[in-house]
Scaffold this active site. Sequence first.
Site, PDB file in Angstrom:
ATOM      1  N   THR A  40       2.376 -47.665 -58.314  1.00 58.77           N
ATOM      2  CA  THR A  40       3.548 -46.972 -58.835  1.00 58.77           C
ATOM      3  C   THR A  40       3.051 -45.766 -59.618  1.00 58.77           C
ATOM      4  O   THR A  40       2.620 -45.883 -60.758  1.00 58.77           O
ATOM      5  CB  THR A  40       4.364 -47.914 -59.738  1.00 58.77           C
ATOM      6  OG1 THR A  40       4.731 -49.057 -58.974  1.00 58.77           O
ATOM      7  CG2 THR A  40       5.616 -47.223 -60.244  1.00 58.77           C
ATOM      8  N   LYS A  90      10.841 -46.082 -55.828  1.00 63.30           N
ATOM      9  CA  LYS A  90      10.181 -47.184 -56.535  1.00 63.30           C
ATOM     10  C   LYS A  90      10.385 -47.046 -58.048  1.00 63.30           C
ATOM     11  O   LYS A  90      10.737 -48.017 -58.731  1.00 63.30           O
ATOM     12  CB  LYS A  90       8.684 -47.189 -56.197  1.00 63.30           C
ATOM     13  CG  LYS A  90       7.807 -48.033 -57.079  1.00 63.30           C
ATOM     14  CD  LYS A  90       8.121 -49.523 -56.968  1.00 63.30           C
ATOM     15  CE  LYS A  90       7.283 -50.332 -57.949  1.00 63.30           C
ATOM     16  NZ  LYS A  90       7.649 -51.737 -57.993  1.00 63.30           N
ATOM     17  N   LYS A  92       5.127 -47.467 -68.948  1.00 58.25           N
ATOM     18  CA  LYS A  92       4.614 -46.462 -68.010  1.00 58.25           C
ATOM     19  C   LYS A  92       5.680 -46.091 -66.974  1.00 58.25           C
ATOM     20  O   LYS A  92       5.917 -44.906 -66.691  1.00 58.25           O
ATOM     21  CB  LYS A  92       3.379 -47.021 -67.282  1.00 58.25           C
ATOM     22  CG  LYS A  92       2.703 -46.037 -66.358  1.00 58.25           C
ATOM     23  CD  LYS A  92       1.915 -46.742 -65.232  1.00 58.25           C
ATOM     24  CE  LYS A  92       2.846 -47.335 -64.197  1.00 58.25           C
ATOM     25  NZ  LYS A  92       2.220 -47.733 -62.936  1.00 58.25           N
TER      26      LYS A  92
END
Lengths: 295, 295, 295, 295
Positions: free
Chosen positions: A94, A170, A239
């Site tokens: 990711t 995503k 994150k």
Amino acid sequence: MRIGFIGLGNMGAAMAANLLKAGYEVTAYNRSPEKVAALVAQGARPAASVADACQGDVVITMLANDIAVEAVTFGEGGILATLPTGAIHVSSSTVSTALAERLNQAHTEAGQGFVAAPVFGRPEAAAAAKLFVVAAGTPSTLEAVTPIFDAIGQRTFVLGEEPPAANLVKISGNFLIASVIESLGEAMALVSKAGVDKQQYLELLTSTLFDAPVYRTYGGLLAREQFSPAGFAATLGLKDVKLALSAGDELQVPLPVASLLRDRFLTLLATGGSDLDWSAVGALSAWEAGSKHPA
Amino acid sequence: MRIGFIGLGNMGAAMAANLLKAGYEVTAYNRSPEKVAALVAQGARPAASVADACQGDVVITMLANDIAVEAVTFGEGGILATLPTGAIHVSSSTVSTALAERLNQAHTEAGQGFVAAPVFGRPEAAAAAKLFVVAAGTPSTLEAVTPIFDAIGQRTFVLGEEPPAANLVKISGNFLIASVIESLGEAMALVSKAGVDKQQYLELLTSTLFDAPVYRTYGGLLAREQFSPAGFAATLGLKDVKLALSAGDELQVPLPVASLLRDRFLTLLATGGSDLDWSAVGALSAWEAGSKHPA
Amino acid sequence: MRIGFIGLGNMGAAMAANLLKAGYEVTAYNRSPEKVAALVAQGARPAASVADACQGDVVITMLANDIAVEAVTFGEGGILATLPTGAIHVSSSTVSTALAERLNQAHTEAGQGFVAAPVFGRPEAAAAAKLFVVAAGTPSTLEAVTPIFDAIGQRTFVLGEEPPAANLVKISGNFLIASVIESLGEAMALVSKAGVDKQQYLELLTSTLFDAPVYRTYGGLLAREQFSPAGFAATLGLKDVKLALSAGDELQVPLPVASLLRDRFLTLLATGGSDLDWSAVGALSAWEAGSKHPA
Amino acid sequence: MRIGFIGLGNMGAAMAANLLKAGYEVTAYNRSPEKVAALVAQGARPAASVADACQGDVVITMLANDIAVEAVTFGEGGILATLPTGAIHVSSSTVSTALAERLNQAHTEAGQGFVAAPVFGRPEAAAAAKLFVVAAGTPSTLEAVTPIFDAIGQRTFVLGEEPPAANLVKISGNFLIASVIESLGEAMALVSKAGVDKQQYLELLTSTLFDAPVYRTYGGLLAREQFSPAGFAATLGLKDVKLALSAGDELQVPLPVASLLRDRFLTLLATGGSDLDWSAVGALSAWEAGSKHPA
């Protein structure tokens, strides 16, 4: 097809194991080598270096963040320098849309293929080969790697030729999961302070309009206050929320719920929760309402 | 069992019709009498007044807000004054926990039964007798009215003896739906500005972790930008978010997503969207990101 | 003392002019050279390159953002490579604490001095030599450049030996200004929708508890809806709010008002307001309440 | 002129004392009679009831909230029933605009005068007759009571003939103070976690753009973490933020900073801070960043 696999964390190790089960020849690399041994026991060839994992037809990276992917790709002896012409880099980490764009350009210029293929699912789903793969790249590269996706996931969604789109989807998906955690945390803080049982409440929700894996999984963790060990750490949650905000910056899209989540994750980290599962942000509402802190 | 039914809006009319289908004798009342005719055509007896609807064993109220329920209950010739001893008031409206508590006390003191039984489901679900009923009250009153719930819904959840708990769960559920609308709206604003098709995006979400009616229903409305006619009006959405915030006030539970939603609904109403479906709040992110306003 | 001055925007040009007035020998550089001419007319020597501006005792940079300061400092022929040993780089730009730290280390290793000296004040204050200077660096370097600060500002605040602290204070100060703009914008949207005159309201505020330049300046712009030409552009406002959020990330401090401001600035930019003064974010509340957009 | 004074809290007692000093004949009433004694010692006549305080030309109410003002005005033997025709009710409490409207209509219908005259200033300012009075009412009633305002305050702002406007301005002013507390709390949490001294930081702010009483007063309380005893209790702060949000509801003006403040106050109350000064909400940012809780 010979596959190099770089990054053997909770997710990567399970994905690589499924590739072995499916009969692929897998060369496995991890920065800390002790994680390689378990995979070698399942039939993998150990790689001594990133370059060593780049000798096959495909190399898959499953790493923690942009910095890690940049290091193995653009560093000395990295993927860009060592992957054969015509071989394909499948990036399942990711990462930011900006990095996906940069990877795509660099590999294309180098005559290598590039596919962005982030996955949805927690480690249990990875182990069971039940991931959802979100893939984007040119048709020919996608065609070449589709059997790989079939070996690690239950379904692949193809999002077109531009790799960053897969990463954006995503990122937005993880943002949606985090928003479920937050709103469910608020609702549970509210009803449980009035004496409603959280498990019964969750059963009611998931029996009706909220009958989805995301509510069952995260609602269960919240109702049981089970935040350790972390399936997906709070630091990774932060994150990903920041990746969503960065994408919002680039596209000029305000994202107030993501902004709230960013502050929530910072609070969790600053108050001792950095090792908890990211679902622990959902317990901060109850903490603010007078209950104990999740850490 | 003879049932009075007060409040024949989109939801109430459908519920009353299902009671008729199930063989109940229904006396129907509505403030604006033209809505009564349709139900009379299906076999209902028209009530000339609230009191006229209170001659049976049970009276059900399905009204827009606290003020309307207070008026028919506590007003002159209202339910409290005219319902026979031992008969039961079933309150299916989405009202505040404070009003549920007040209704329960007043009816109990008057020797009447009281059950809070708010429902989940949009008008289509009401028409199909597929509502979810969330009920709370004493065991004997609940037992008496359970067949009624079976006639209008697909499942009844019993939340104990304290009526306000049922209203709190209903309020929190509507808050959760609104939070899905908001977060999905933000995510769609983000990915669609990058060129991802909203329908394809929604299909991906609802095929994976977000495989729930709430995502399919509201995601569909958002993807199609179909906010009119309103299945559930924005003004009612604001009312329910404010009920959640009021419950948070009483219980001292901060609810930042609900606070955001309150501002979103006010924005929608102030910019011409008061007649739209409440899902239109999910289009405000795209508006702020430069797209057109949903109204 | 010979001073190089790099960056002749609204602020830099006024500061450099005051250095000339104070009798300093100023060599001026700007990326687009047409801005140099005006300063040459006031007595400055034109610099043909960054290196050309680095031949004196001090070089001052007053640039738009981190990227610009990085380019002139670390680029080929940049400050780091060309400034004489013992000469001092005074960084007055509003940059990240991370960059301030990096600049300090690099210059120290190169035997050069470094002082972070961001300033508070709009272009009018710069022209009048009424800036407030917030400075941090080693005592000897600070002592050397203090006369410079006296020539451009009305007062200098010394914040110790660590340059990033000066930048953090500057960043937080701009965040506080932006928070005044937002909250004043909300209050004015509220009272003016009820018919209270915004100018009269502002006079009341600034005659009582809010008797400060920040309320007079920004309140005046908001009351007059005077957002163009920009004294400080919305794009720079967003940059500074993001610097505050980045500092919050590093220090693990949640900043909900800064998060709100980030979304506000993105909204302003996405809806056509990127050329407006940053005070225009304060007009978005009224826009959401049904008034016209500031752009 | 004979004045009745109802409500002898921190603020009311000081205001009534200044009326005595100015030579007015004051009849003082308080629900808990022990507070009356101190004022009687200063020359006031004690009132045995609300009605007893309504025998003069003017009655001033200075009470905690809407409910208290409603009780003394509309209750049996209340102001409305007992104030002579032509006498004036001066409402200095911070109450909702809705109540101000209702009071104005009722008194006007009863042939009595009504002036809304909320005040700005903490108890110290009240004691020093340095309050700011924000007044609205018909010109003749305002003229009659202006000498009273001169005796308790340093300046009176007249906002026209509609009493609710004065209350709205007062409410919005308290919202602005609370927004200063919050944003200053965030900024201080940020810089102090990086090692900057809070007192030095505050001095810098108040010497420059933020040179206003509101920053000195609340910044000082925050820098010293001095939240007890409460000059203005957190519970009253929450009340006032909710009044701002209610006004925003009626006028359809979203107020995101007020929404944030509401959640902050609820957090403070739910975590043990209900007896603290309202400035303690400014310490919650530091708490979320890992420091100790203000309570």
